[in-house]
Design a protein around this motif. Structure first.
Motif, PDB file in Angstrom:
ATOM      1  N   VAL A 146       0.836  -1.210   0.000  1.00 18.84           N
ATOM      2  CA  VAL A 146       0.000   0.000   0.000  1.00 18.84           C
ATOM      3  C   VAL A 146       0.866   1.254   0.000  1.00 18.84           C
ATOM      4  O   VAL A 146       0.640   2.186  -0.789  1.00 18.84           O
ATOM      5  CB  VAL A 146      -0.973  -0.015   1.202  1.00 18.84           C
ATOM      6  CG1 VAL A 146      -1.643   1.337   1.381  1.00 18.84           C
ATOM      7  CG2 VAL A 146      -2.012  -1.110   1.029  1.00 18.84           C
ATOM      8  N   VAL A 147       1.875   1.291   0.854  1.00 20.75           N
ATOM      9  CA  VAL A 147       2.755   2.462   0.929  1.00 20.75           C
ATOM     10  C   VAL A 147       3.514   2.644  -0.385  1.00 20.75           C
ATOM     11  O   VAL A 147       3.613   3.752  -0.917  1.00 20.75           O
ATOM     12  CB  VAL A 147       3.723   2.344   2.131  1.00 20.75           C
ATOM     13  CG1 VAL A 147       4.808   3.400   2.070  1.00 20.75           C
ATOM     14  CG2 VAL A 147       2.951   2.437   3.432  1.00 20.75           C
ATOM     15  N   MET A 148       4.022   1.542  -0.940  1.00 18.97           N
ATOM     16  CA  MET A 148       4.775   1.603  -2.186  1.00 18.97           C
ATOM     17  C   MET A 148       3.905   2.109  -3.339  1.00 18.97           C
ATOM     18  O   MET A 148       4.292   3.026  -4.076  1.00 18.97           O
ATOM     19  CB  MET A 148       5.327   0.218  -2.532  1.00 18.97           C
ATOM     20  CG  MET A 148       6.086   0.166  -3.849  1.00 18.97           C
ATOM     21  SD  MET A 148       6.528  -1.513  -4.335  1.00 18.97           S
ATOM     22  CE  MET A 148       4.933  -2.146  -4.843  1.00 18.97           C
ATOM     23  N   MET A 149       2.710   1.538  -3.498  1.00 18.05           N
ATOM     24  CA  MET A 149       1.836   1.953  -4.605  1.00 18.05           C
ATOM     25  C   MET A 149       1.345   3.374  -4.427  1.00 18.05           C
ATOM     26  O   MET A 149       1.242   4.130  -5.398  1.00 18.05           O
ATOM     27  CB  MET A 149       0.657   0.985  -4.723  1.00 18.05           C
ATOM     28  CG  MET A 149       1.058  -0.351  -5.260  1.00 18.05           C
ATOM     29  SD  MET A 149      -0.320  -1.468  -5.446  1.00 18.05           S
ATOM     30  CE  MET A 149      -0.988  -1.500  -3.810  1.00 18.05           C
ATOM     31  N   ASN A 150       1.023   3.749  -3.196  1.00 20.30           N
ATOM     32  CA  ASN A 150       0.565   5.117  -2.952  1.00 20.30           C
ATOM     33  C   ASN A 150       1.665   6.111  -3.307  1.00 20.30           C
ATOM     34  O   ASN A 150       1.403   7.131  -3.949  1.00 20.30           O
ATOM     35  CB  ASN A 150       0.135   5.289  -1.500  1.00 20.30           C
ATOM     36  CG  ASN A 150      -0.487   6.645  -1.254  1.00 20.30           C
ATOM     37  OD1 ASN A 150      -1.453   7.030  -1.927  1.00 20.30           O
ATOM     38  ND2 ASN A 150       0.079   7.388  -0.316  1.00 20.30           N
ATOM     39  N   TYR A 151       2.897   5.806  -2.936  1.00 18.25           N
ATOM     40  CA  TYR A 151       3.994   6.719  -3.260  1.00 18.25           C
ATOM     41  C   TYR A 151       4.266   6.743  -4.763  1.00 18.25           C
ATOM     42  O   TYR A 151       4.334   7.807  -5.375  1.00 18.25           O
ATOM     43  CB  TYR A 151       5.272   6.313  -2.507  1.00 18.25           C
ATOM     44  CG  TYR A 151       6.451   7.169  -2.913  1.00 18.25           C
ATOM     45  CD1 TYR A 151       6.538   8.496  -2.494  1.00 18.25           C
ATOM     46  CD2 TYR A 151       7.431   6.673  -3.755  1.00 18.25           C
ATOM     47  CE1 TYR A 151       7.594   9.293  -2.890  1.00 18.25           C
ATOM     48  CE2 TYR A 151       8.491   7.461  -4.153  1.00 18.25           C
ATOM     49  CZ  TYR A 151       8.567   8.778  -3.721  1.00 18.25           C
ATOM     50  OH  TYR A 151       9.606   9.566  -4.127  1.00 18.25           O
ATOM     51  N   MET A 152       4.410   5.566  -5.373  1.00 17.51           N
ATOM     52  CA  MET A 152       4.799   5.515  -6.790  1.00 17.51           C
ATOM     53  C   MET A 152       3.693   5.987  -7.729  1.00 17.51           C
ATOM     54  O   MET A 152       3.962   6.745  -8.662  1.00 17.51           O
ATOM     55  CB  MET A 152       5.207   4.086  -7.181  1.00 17.51           C
ATOM     56  CG  MET A 152       6.524   3.659  -6.590  1.00 17.51           C
ATOM     57  SD  MET A 152       7.218   2.155  -7.297  1.00 17.51           S
ATOM     58  CE  MET A 152       6.046   0.929  -6.837  1.00 17.51           C
TER      59      MET A 152
ATOM     60  N   PHE B 113      -5.829   7.147  -4.093  1.00 18.30           N
ATOM     61  CA  PHE B 113      -5.597   5.716  -3.890  1.00 18.30           C
ATOM     62  C   PHE B 113      -6.898   4.926  -3.936  1.00 18.30           C
ATOM     63  O   PHE B 113      -6.983   3.882  -4.585  1.00 18.30           O
ATOM     64  CB  PHE B 113      -4.875   5.479  -2.558  1.00 18.30           C
ATOM     65  CG  PHE B 113      -4.456   4.055  -2.354  1.00 18.30           C
ATOM     66  CD1 PHE B 113      -3.264   3.601  -2.888  1.00 18.30           C
ATOM     67  CD2 PHE B 113      -5.247   3.165  -1.647  1.00 18.30           C
ATOM     68  CE1 PHE B 113      -2.859   2.289  -2.725  1.00 18.30           C
ATOM     69  CE2 PHE B 113      -4.855   1.849  -1.480  1.00 18.30           C
ATOM     70  CZ  PHE B 113      -3.656   1.411  -2.011  1.00 18.30           C
ATOM     71  N   HIS B 114      -7.938   5.413  -3.265  1.00 23.62           N
ATOM     72  CA  HIS B 114      -9.167   4.619  -3.160  1.00 23.62           C
ATOM     73  C   HIS B 114      -9.890   4.481  -4.501  1.00 23.62           C
ATOM     74  O   HIS B 114     -10.588   3.506  -4.725  1.00 23.62           O
ATOM     75  CB  HIS B 114     -10.089   5.183  -2.066  1.00 23.62           C
ATOM     76  CG  HIS B 114     -10.718   6.491  -2.392  1.00 23.62           C
ATOM     77  ND1 HIS B 114     -10.038   7.682  -2.242  1.00 23.62           N
ATOM     78  CD2 HIS B 114     -11.954   6.792  -2.863  1.00 23.62           C
ATOM     79  CE1 HIS B 114     -10.829   8.673  -2.609  1.00 23.62           C
ATOM     80  NE2 HIS B 114     -11.991   8.160  -2.985  1.00 23.62           N
ATOM     81  N   HIS B 115      -9.731   5.427  -5.427  1.00 29.09           N
ATOM     82  CA  HIS B 115     -10.344   5.285  -6.744  1.00 29.09           C
ATOM     83  C   HIS B 115      -9.627   4.226  -7.587  1.00 29.09           C
ATOM     84  O   HIS B 115     -10.231   3.628  -8.478  1.00 29.09           O
ATOM     85  CB  HIS B 115     -10.334   6.624  -7.501  1.00 29.09           C
ATOM     86  CG  HIS B 115     -11.373   7.569  -7.019  1.00 29.09           C
ATOM     87  ND1 HIS B 115     -11.055   8.755  -6.388  1.00 29.09           N
ATOM     88  CD2 HIS B 115     -12.728   7.504  -7.027  1.00 29.09           C
ATOM     89  CE1 HIS B 115     -12.160   9.378  -6.054  1.00 29.09           C
ATOM     90  NE2 HIS B 115     -13.199   8.628  -6.418  1.00 29.09           N
ATOM     91  N   ASN B 116      -8.373   4.012  -7.338  1.00 24.71           N
ATOM     92  CA  ASN B 116      -7.574   3.051  -8.106  1.00 24.71           C
ATOM     93  C   ASN B 116      -7.367   1.715  -7.382  1.00 24.71           C
ATOM     94  O   ASN B 116      -6.616   0.880  -7.864  1.00 24.71           O
ATOM     95  CB  ASN B 116      -6.216   3.663  -8.438  1.00 24.71           C
ATOM     96  CG  ASN B 116      -6.362   4.814  -9.391  1.00 24.71           C
ATOM     97  OD1 ASN B 116      -6.712   4.605 -10.547  1.00 24.71           O
ATOM     98  ND2 ASN B 116      -6.148   6.013  -8.906  1.00 24.71           N
TER      99      ASN B 116
ATOM    100  N   ILE C  46      -5.249  -4.238  -6.240  1.00 28.29           N
ATOM    101  CA  ILE C  46      -5.508  -5.455  -5.450  1.00 28.29           C
ATOM    102  C   ILE C  46      -4.547  -6.598  -5.803  1.00 28.29           C
ATOM    103  O   ILE C  46      -4.009  -7.238  -4.894  1.00 28.29           O
ATOM    104  CB  ILE C  46      -6.987  -5.878  -5.543  1.00 28.29           C
ATOM    105  CG1 ILE C  46      -7.810  -4.905  -4.719  1.00 28.29           C
ATOM    106  CG2 ILE C  46      -7.189  -7.305  -5.060  1.00 28.29           C
ATOM    107  CD1 ILE C  46      -9.295  -5.117  -4.768  1.00 28.29           C
ATOM    108  N   PRO C  47      -4.284  -6.895  -7.089  1.00 23.90           N
ATOM    109  CA  PRO C  47      -3.332  -7.983  -7.373  1.00 23.90           C
ATOM    110  C   PRO C  47      -1.940  -7.738  -6.777  1.00 23.90           C
ATOM    111  O   PRO C  47      -1.311  -8.670  -6.261  1.00 23.90           O
ATOM    112  CB  PRO C  47      -3.262  -8.027  -8.907  1.00 23.90           C
ATOM    113  CG  PRO C  47      -4.555  -7.437  -9.351  1.00 23.90           C
ATOM    114  CD  PRO C  47      -4.901  -6.393  -8.324  1.00 23.90           C
TER     115      PRO C  47
END
Length: 177
Positions: free
Chosen positions: A71-77, A94-97, A102-103
């Motif tokens: 979650v932290v990685m995807m939110n940052y990147m 984040f919540h829209h994407n 999820i995968p």
């Protein structure tokens, strides 16, 4: 050598006979040091009186760590560092994407749990590369079962009990520390 450093190795050829023997030896108030088996024997840990394992709790914690990293990685990147409009879907929150993420969250959860569990298991079991094997009898990796019991005194009563439980071989050995 001291009497307390001697152990008896009782060898069995069947897991059901071994289970019965463990129960009889525990009922006779002898302390079983270890049991070596070629495969996991269901219920052996309970019969020996071992405490339940906490390894499932560590697995859950490792999974939560992997999910948090994902979650932290995807939110940052994808949201903060370099938001992109991919296929007409802007990455501004984040919540829209979340459905697209999820995968990745699932895979990192499993990755962290699996890899850290293997490392934890090896460290907890004291199995690491280049360690000398601690197995007292190589037949226990094929088709025999070995029960190691501490000997106090001459051990004649214990040997008699083990013979009655179906042991095919009984050896009195000095345990190396």
């Amino acid at each position: 050598m001291e009497e307390s450093s001697k152990v008896i190795h009782a060898i069995y050829t069947d897991d059901d006979i071994l289970m019965s023997a463990v129960k009889k030896v525990k009922a006779a108030k002898y302390h079983i040091e270890e049991v070596f088996t070629p495969f996991p024997v269901h219920g052996l840990d309970k019969a020996m009186g071992l405490a339940p394992t906490r390894i499932a709790i560590t697995s859950f914690l490792y999974g939560i760590t992997g999910l948090t990293v994902a979650v932290v990685m995807m939110n940052y990147m994808m949201i903060q560092d370099w938001p992109q409009d991919i296929g007409g879907k802007p990455s501004f929150s984040f919540h829209h994407n979340m459905p697209a993420f999820i995968p990745i969250m699932f895979e990192l959860t499993v990755f962290f749990a699996a890899h850290l569990m293997v490392i934890t298991f090896y460290l907890r079991s004291k199995i690491w590369p280049f360690r000398k094997p601690q197995n007292p009898d190589p037949r226990t990796t094929d088709d025999h079962f070995l029960m190691e019991i501490a000997v106090h005194g001459d051990g004649k009563d214990l040997q008699k009990l083990l013979k009655e439980t179906g042991a095919v071989e009984i050896n009195l050995v000095d345990k190396a520390h």
